[in-house]
Design an enzyme around this catalytic site. Sequence first.
Site, PDB file in Angstrom:
ATOM      1  N   LYS A  32      -3.367  -5.099   0.084  1.00 46.12           N
ATOM      2  CA  LYS A  32      -3.122  -3.954  -0.767  1.00 46.12           C
ATOM      3  C   LYS A  32      -2.831  -4.337  -2.214  1.00 46.12           C
ATOM      4  CE  LYS A  32       1.013  -2.750  -0.758  1.00 46.12           C
ATOM      5  NZ  LYS A  32       2.378  -2.217  -0.692  1.00 46.12           N
ATOM      6  N   THR A  33      -1.924  -5.274  -2.394  1.00 44.57           N
ATOM      7  CA  THR A  33      -1.569  -5.675  -3.756  1.00 44.57           C
ATOM      8  C   THR A  33      -2.776  -6.276  -4.455  1.00 44.57           C
ATOM      9  OG1 THR A  33       0.590  -6.224  -2.878  1.00 44.57           O
ATOM     10  CG2 THR A  33       0.142  -6.906  -5.120  1.00 44.57           C
ATOM     11  N   ASP A 224       1.881   2.759  -6.195  1.00 48.04           N
ATOM     12  CA  ASP A 224       2.042   1.884  -5.040  1.00 48.04           C
ATOM     13  C   ASP A 224       3.040   2.510  -4.069  1.00 48.04           C
ATOM     14  OD1 ASP A 224       1.768  -0.348  -3.477  1.00 48.04           O
ATOM     15  OD2 ASP A 224       3.231  -1.537  -4.598  1.00 48.04           O
ATOM     16  N   GLU A 225       2.952   2.186  -2.793  1.00 47.86           N
ATOM     17  CA  GLU A 225       3.880   2.694  -1.764  1.00 47.86           C
ATOM     18  C   GLU A 225       4.001   4.219  -1.867  1.00 47.86           C
ATOM     19  OE1 GLU A 225       4.901   0.660   0.437  1.00 47.86           O
ATOM     20  OE2 GLU A 225       5.459  -1.278  -0.412  1.00 47.86           O
ATOM     21  N   GLN A 255       4.618   2.657   7.326  1.00 52.06           N
ATOM     22  CA  GLN A 255       5.665   1.897   6.635  1.00 52.06           C
ATOM     23  C   GLN A 255       6.565   2.805   5.813  1.00 52.06           C
ATOM     24  OE1 GLN A 255       4.753  -2.078   5.100  1.00 52.06           O
ATOM     25  NE2 GLN A 255       2.619  -1.673   5.639  1.00 52.06           N
ATOM     26  N   ARG A 611       5.939  -8.579   8.815  1.00 52.54           N
ATOM     27  CA  ARG A 611       6.189  -9.541   7.737  1.00 52.54           C
ATOM     28  C   ARG A 611       5.748 -10.936   8.143  1.00 52.54           C
ATOM     29  NH1 ARG A 611       5.311  -6.626   4.414  1.00 52.54           N
ATOM     30  NH2 ARG A 611       4.835  -5.288   6.169  1.00 52.54           N
TER      31      ARG A 611
END
Length: 805
Positions: A32-33, A224-225, A255, A611
Site C-alpha cells: 500500500k505505501t 491513507d488509512e 484493519q 505484522r
Amino acid sequence: MDFLSTLNPPQREAVVETEGPLLILAGAGSGKTRVITYRIVYLIAERNVAPHNILAVTFTNKAAQEMRERVEKLSSGFGQRSAPLISTFHSLCVRILRQDIQALQEGYTRSFTIYDQDDSVRLIKACIKDLGYDDKQLGQRAVQSAISAAKNRGDDAESYAAHVEYGDEKRSAIARVFRLYEERLRNNNALDFDDLIIKTVQLLRRVPEVRERYNDKFKYILVDEYQDTNSLQFALIRFLTEKQQNICVVGDEDQSVYKWRGADITNILNFEQHYPNAKAIRLEQNYRSTQNILDAAGSVVKNNTERKGKTLWTANPAGESIRYYQAFDGDAEARFVAAKIEEHRRVNPNLRAAILYRTNAQSRVFEEALRRSRIDYNIVGGFSFYERAEVRDIVSYLKLAMNPHDSIALMRIINSPARGLGKQTLDEIERRAKDYAVSHWETIALLTDGSTPGLSPRATTALKNFQKIITDLVTATTSAASSDSPVSDVVKAAILDTGYANALKAENTDEAEARVENLQELVNAAVDYDAQDGGEGLRDFIDHAALVSDSDQYKQDAPVTLMTVHSAKGLEFPLVFIVGLEDGLFPHSRSATDPAELEEERRLAYVAITRAERFLYVSHAMKRRVYGEEMASEPSQFLNEMPLELMEDLSRGASWLSFARKSSTLENKHAIRALKGLGENARPEKIYTGKTYDSADSIAEFFRKRGQQMNPSAAQPDPPVIRRAAASSSPSGSSRPASRSSNSSGASSSATGDFTPGSHVRHPKYGRGLVLRREGTGDSAKLTVSFPGFGQKKLIEKYAGLEKA
DNA sequence: GAACTTGCTGAATTG
DNA sequence: CAGCAAGTTC
C-alpha cells in the site's frame, strides 16, 4: 517509466489512474505505501503536476515521515524545487489555521495555542470546580472523553445540551462543563486537538474564498488509512475536493481499529456513493508474510460478520508453524520471549523483532526481562519525551511567552520552580480572573500595579518577580523572532533565565539530574530544528512538540521494539511476539458487552498477526498481576480461532493447546454421534447426577438440563472448543425462570457457598469456567467468571444457575 | 508555603 | 501497584 515494472498489475493501475476519484482496497502487506509513494512520484514525473499541488494525508507522523522519505528517495534525481505536502490531519489543519483562522471571525488569532489532552483535562477540571460540581461524581477524564466524542460526532456544546434527555443529571452537568470549557478555550485563544479539525472544517464551510484557495492549491489529494477517518475528517476531505475530484483513498476495512475514536467505517464502504464516478481497485496479493501466518490471520478475522470479505493470498512459502507458549505467569512469559529472541539472534543476529501487547501497562515485565538478558530494545508509547513533566514545563514557558493569555500554561509553571506562590495566592488569582472575566495574566497585572488590594506584601513581591521573568522571556522571544536568531537560544533562556535549571540542580538528586538531561535533550531538539532548513521559528517548533506523539519514537532499525498493537499498525517485522492473549486482556474486558467492539478487538488481532513476516509467536499466561493483585486468566478466544494444526506447542507440560486439540477431536466424535441421532443419550450421567427429582423445583431443573443437552454447545465438557464467540448471548439464567427456583432447592444450594475465586464452576450455557472474583455476599453476591471461549461474564450468583465443577 | 504522609481510586487503544 | 488528592506537620 521503468519503475512501474516492479509493480503488479493492480498496483500499477492504482498508480497510473490519476484522474478522478479512486478507492484502493489494500489488504495487509499488499504494498500500500509503495503504491501511494509511486503514485505521488508518478504524478510529478509523468503528469507534470507541480509538487505543491499534491497533498497526502496520514494519521500518524510516523506514516507521514516514512512516506516523505520514500518519495524523496524515489524522486531524487528529478531535482524538484518544491515538495508535495505530506502531513497528518492535525498538522495540515494547524497549517491552514495559522494562515487563515481570523477569517472565521470568532476572535481567534493566528498565534492560538494548541491544548493537548493533558491541557484539556486540566481546563475541564477547572471548569468542573468552578461550576461547583463534585469532581468525584464527574470524573475529569470521563468528561473530557465525553466532550471529545461529542465534538468528533460533530456536536458543539449547544447541540450536545439539546440532546440531553430530561432528568439526565450527569449529561446535563457535562453539557454545562462543555459550554464553559468552550468559552474558556476561546478566552485563552486556545484550540484542543479536536478543534484543530473542527475549526478548519468550519472555516472551509463558511468562507468560500478560503475554500476556493485550498481547492486550487491541492489539486491531487491522497488519504491513507481511510477506514480510520471520522465524520470531521470526512467533511474536511469533502470540502477540499469540492472543485476537483482527484481524490485517492487507501484503506482496509479489516484493519479498522479506531471506532472508539469516532472512525466511521461507512466512509470507506460508501466511498463509491460519495464520489459517484469512483473507480475501485483491490490489492490482494500479500508480499509480507508466510502462508501460515496469513492463514492464521484469515482464520481469526473470518469470525467477524461485519465485513465485506476479501481474499488475501501470497506466493510466499508456508514457512514455519505458529509457535504457541503457555506461561505460568507474566514474568515467565517475558522470560520466554527474551530467551526466544536470543535463540533467533544466534542464528540470525540482525532479525528485527517486535513484542506486541494490548495495553501499555504490559510493557514493564518485558522491559525488565530484556534488560536482564542484555538485549537492547526500543519502546514506543507510554510516556513520550514531550510528555515528561520538565519538558512540558519548559514548553509551557515558551507557549506563555508567545501567548501570555494561555492560562493553562501559566498556571502550570507559575510556581515551578517554587517561588513562593502557593495555593492561597493562586486561588485568589483564579477567583479574580473569573470575576473580572479576563485572563490570568491580566489579573496578575491588576494585582501587582497596586490598583487591586487583597494580597499579602510577600505574595505581591513573589508575583512581581514572576511577572518579570515572563516579560523578560516575552522580550527574548520577540527579539529572537525579529532578528531571526536560533530557536535554541530561546529554549535555553526558558530553561536558565526562569530559574528552572538552578532549582533542579539545587535538588541534587539522581532524579533531578535525569530531568536536567532531558532538558538538555530538548535543547538538542531545538538545535536540530535550527539546523534543518525551512524552519519557521519558535511557533513552528512548539506546534511540533504539541503534535508529536509517542509512536514517533519508533526507530526503524531498532533490534527489538515494544509497543501496543495499535501503534504497530502499518509496520512489519520478521519476528513477532503477540503476548498476553488472554480473556479480558485481549480481547479487552471492556469490549465484552458489545459484539461490535469484540469485532474490533478481532480486527486488532488480525492487525497484530499480519505484522509478522516469517516467525510468529503467540503466548498467554495463566495468572497475571492486575491492580497489583494476582488474577487467574484464561486463554483468549482468538487463540481458539487460529488453526490449531498450524501451531507448535512450546509450553512446558500440558497446556491449553494440547487440551484444545484433544477436545476438538472429542467434539467431532460427539458431532458424529449427534448426526446419527444419538446425541440425546450421549452423556446420560450428566443428567442424572445422583439426584432424585422429587420436588417441583427439581423437576424444573431436570427439564432445564435436558434442554441444554439438546444444544450441543451448552453440553460441552471442559475446555470447550467453541466455533464462534457467542458474544450476542447475554448471561443467561435470569432469562430462565425455572433455573432460579431450582437453585434454591436443597441439592444445589449446598454448593452455592463456595464459589470462591480460583474455583471452577459449571454454567448451564457457557460450560466450565474459572471464578475470578467475588463481590458482595448473600443474595447480592456477584461473580466474575471466565469461560474459555466465551470471555468473562459478570453473574449474580443467585440467578446464574451455577454448579461446582 | 513546602514537604511529607495517608488513603483512595482506577488503566485501552491516539493526534 | 501506581498516581493523585487531601490531610498533617514543620
